[in-house]
Design a protein around this motif. Structure first.
Motif, PDB file in Angstrom:
ATOM      1  N   ALA A  66       0.362  23.210  52.070  1.00  0.00           N
ATOM      2  CA  ALA A  66       0.205  21.827  52.540  1.00  0.00           C
ATOM      3  C   ALA A  66       0.073  20.907  51.329  1.00  0.00           C
ATOM      4  CB  ALA A  66      -0.995  21.689  53.489  1.00  0.00           C
ATOM      5  N   GLY A  67       0.865  21.194  50.322  1.00  0.00           N
ATOM      6  CA  GLY A  67       0.712  20.565  49.008  1.00  0.00           C
ATOM      7  C   GLY A  67       1.135  19.105  48.957  1.00  0.00           C
ATOM      8  N   GLY A  68       1.856  18.657  49.992  1.00  0.00           N
ATOM      9  CA  GLY A  68       2.201  17.240  50.119  1.00  0.00           C
ATOM     10  C   GLY A  68       2.763  16.658  48.841  1.00  0.00           C
ATOM     11  N   THR A  69       2.153  15.580  48.387  1.00  0.00           N
ATOM     12  CA  THR A  69       2.723  14.834  47.266  1.00  0.00           C
ATOM     13  C   THR A  69       2.386  15.447  45.900  1.00  0.00           C
ATOM     14  OG1 THR A  69       0.913  13.275  47.369  1.00  0.00           O
ATOM     15  CG2 THR A  69       2.895  12.696  48.593  1.00  0.00           C
ATOM     16  N   GLY A  99       6.573  14.533  46.843  1.00  0.00           N
ATOM     17  CA  GLY A  99       5.852  15.294  45.811  1.00  0.00           C
ATOM     18  C   GLY A  99       6.774  15.797  44.722  1.00  0.00           C
ATOM     19  N   ARG A 100       7.936  16.319  45.128  1.00  0.00           N
ATOM     20  CA  ARG A 100       8.863  16.863  44.138  1.00  0.00           C
ATOM     21  C   ARG A 100       9.326  15.747  43.187  1.00  0.00           C
ATOM     22  NH1 ARG A 100      14.277  18.911  46.458  1.00  0.00           N
ATOM     23  NH2 ARG A 100      14.371  16.673  46.706  1.00  0.00           N
ATOM     24  N   ASP A 101       9.617  14.549  43.734  1.00  0.00           N
ATOM     25  CA  ASP A 101      10.038  13.425  42.879  1.00  0.00           C
ATOM     26  C   ASP A 101       8.927  13.084  41.878  1.00  0.00           C
ATOM     27  OD1 ASP A 101      12.313  13.380  44.351  1.00  0.00           O
ATOM     28  OD2 ASP A 101      11.845  11.531  45.458  1.00  0.00           O
ATOM     29  N   ARG A 102       7.699  13.114  42.371  1.00  0.00           N
ATOM     30  CA  ARG A 102       6.581  12.760  41.502  1.00  0.00           C
ATOM     31  C   ARG A 102       6.413  13.796  40.379  1.00  0.00           C
ATOM     32  NH1 ARG A 102       0.517  13.309  43.643  1.00  0.00           N
ATOM     33  NH2 ARG A 102      -0.231  11.303  42.936  1.00  0.00           N
TER      34      ARG A 102
END
Ligand SMILES: C[S@@+](CC[C@H](N)C(=O)[O-])C[C@H]1O[C@@H](n2cnc3c(N)ncnc32)[C@H](O)[C@@H]1O
Length: 243
Positions: A66-69, A99-102
């Motif tokens: 549930a790692g989200g951003t 999250g991946r973009d961040r």
């Protein structure tokens, strides 16, 4: 058909994941901003404490559920170094993509995977650490998810559950006022979505207390469980050891 709760509503068990998906599809673009605003930045301290308790070493294998951003995954990645691995997962593509973009913006590329905590696609006895921050509350079968988390941990491995919990009695009135009067308005104003933040306030009230979650974690296979209250019990960090 069995029913379960979605906030204060009773819904068919089979429908809960779809309701939760709608919430996170809606809030994903403004999720980080809302987190900072509604917690007045405190979520950063709760997560920093979680990283300290994780006590990771170079080379460790970590699963963030549930790692989200991705803020915990990013912090863990800095600890395990290039010989370790952090797998960043969530059931929701919109949250995971944000999250991946961040993470990419921070120069970190992690394995990123859409997966349901209740059916983890990982082998037994694999990870040194599993974490789930503000995610367990949304899961339909918390017992099933906790058993899966235990299964994929190595013996001696650690589960960290960071979650809203039962606040200390003297804080209750003010917290209820903030949760039900202010939070949905803030959600409407910033994210154009009052209902998702009303759900947040309700789901917190429906989540097991500190002691009940400890009991559930023990029943799900963790040999040793303890918890740390943070900010007067607003949040608790449960630590489970697979013995
Ligand atoms: C409040 S967010 C937490 C995100 C991040 N861990 C944090 O601390 O900011 C809750 C997350 O739980 C995810 N989630 C809900 N049910 C799930 C499930 N069954 N399996 C995996 N993730 C789930 C949602 O998609 C959402 O991204």
């Amino acid at each position: 058909m069995s029913t379960t709760h979605f906030g204060f509503q009773s819904v068919d068990e089979a429908d809960k994941a779809g309701h939760v998906k709608s919430v996170f599809d809606s809030v994903a673009p403004k999720y980080d901003l809302m987190n900072d605003l509604m917690s007045m930045g405190m979520h950063r301290l709760w997560k920093a404490y979680t990283v300290t308790v994780a006590n990771l070493h170079e080379g460790d294998q970590v699963l963030d559920i549930a790692g989200g951003t991705g803020d915990l995954a990013l912090a863990f990645a800095k600890k395990v170094g290039s010989s370790g691995r952090v797998v960043h997962t969530d059931i929701n593509e919109a949250m995971l993509r944000t999250g991946r973009d961040r993470l990419v913006d921070a120069g970190v590329v992690l394995p990123t995977l859409v997966c349901d905590a209740e059916k983890l696609p990982f082998p037994d006895n694999h990870f040194n650490l599993v974490s789930v921050a503000f995610g367990l509350r949304n899961m339909t079968h918390k017992d099933v998810a906790l058993k899966e988390m235990c299964r994929v941990l190595k013996p001696g491995g650690k589960l960290l559950v960071l979650e809203f919990s039962k606040v200390a009695k003297p804080l209750e009135k003010a917290y209820d006022w903030y949760s039900f009067k202010i939070l949905p308005k803030l959600g409407q104003w910033v994210a154009g979505d009052a209902a998702s933040y009303q759900y947040l306030a309700e789901s917190i009230r429906m989540h097991p207390s500190q002691e009940d979650l400890k009991t559930l974690m023990k029943a799900s296979g963790f040999g040793h469980v303890d918890y740390h209250n943070l900010s007067g019990g607003l949040v608790a960090l449960h630590v489970g050891i697979k013995c």
